[in-house]
Design a protein around this motif. Structure first.
Motif, PDB file in Angstrom:
ATOM      1  N   VAL A   5       7.775 -30.236 -22.410  1.00 34.88           N
ATOM      2  CA  VAL A   5       8.020 -31.012 -21.196  1.00 34.88           C
ATOM      3  C   VAL A   5       6.702 -31.657 -20.796  1.00 34.88           C
ATOM      4  CG1 VAL A   5       8.697 -30.918 -18.772  1.00 34.88           C
ATOM      5  CG2 VAL A   5       9.780 -29.395 -20.405  1.00 34.88           C
ATOM      6  N   GLY A   6       6.740 -32.934 -20.428  1.00 33.11           N
ATOM      7  CA  GLY A   6       5.538 -33.612 -19.966  1.00 33.11           C
ATOM      8  C   GLY A   6       5.843 -34.529 -18.788  1.00 33.11           C
ATOM      9  N   VAL A  17       6.448 -29.906 -14.393  1.00 34.11           N
ATOM     10  CA  VAL A  17       6.489 -29.380 -15.766  1.00 34.11           C
ATOM     11  C   VAL A  17       6.938 -27.926 -15.754  1.00 34.11           C
ATOM     12  CG1 VAL A  17       5.050 -28.722 -17.733  1.00 34.11           C
ATOM     13  CG2 VAL A  17       4.885 -31.016 -16.787  1.00 34.11           C
ATOM     14  N   LEU A  34       0.519 -24.386 -20.841  1.00 34.80           N
ATOM     15  CA  LEU A  34       0.509 -25.479 -19.878  1.00 34.80           C
ATOM     16  C   LEU A  34      -0.856 -26.147 -19.921  1.00 34.80           C
ATOM     17  CD1 LEU A  34       1.778 -26.996 -17.396  1.00 34.80           C
ATOM     18  CD2 LEU A  34       0.645 -25.257 -15.984  1.00 34.80           C
ATOM     19  N   ILE A  57       1.476 -31.175 -19.366  1.00 30.82           N
ATOM     20  CA  ILE A  57       2.392 -30.988 -20.487  1.00 30.82           C
ATOM     21  C   ILE A  57       2.563 -29.490 -20.695  1.00 30.82           C
ATOM     22  CG2 ILE A  57       0.582 -31.116 -22.250  1.00 30.82           C
ATOM     23  CD1 ILE A  57       2.683 -32.578 -24.024  1.00 30.82           C
TER      24      ILE A  57
END
Length: 80
Positions: A5-6, A17, A34, A57
């Motif tokens: 996930v970004g 995020v 992270l 991210i």
């Protein structure tokens, strides 16, 4: 399978995020990473302290062979 996930361009990117990682953590529960504020944080669970950052991210790790912490950070390089 891992999950990534970004978010960029939002004042609360790291928090967004983390919320996203919690929604896709079924894709990997072996470790979490992270990247925010030019630093990398690792944990065996998804309970990170939220960082203020406009770019972040995150990675949910699913181990197949060995446990490798991600994302990687080197001189001018960030990779998942």
């Amino acid at each position: 399978m891992c999950g990534i996930v970004g978010v960029f361009g939002q004042e609360n990117a790291a928090e967004l995020v983390l919320q996203g990682m919690k929604k896709i953590n079924y894709r990997g529960k072996d470790g979490f990473g992270l990247y925010a504020n030019n630093a990398v944080f690792y944990s065996d669970d998804i309970n990170f302290k939220s960082e203020k950052s406009n770019f972040a991210i995150g990675h949910c790790l699913h181990c197949v062979v060995s446990k490798v912490k991600q994302p990687f950070k080197g001189k001018g390089v960030l990779a998942v």
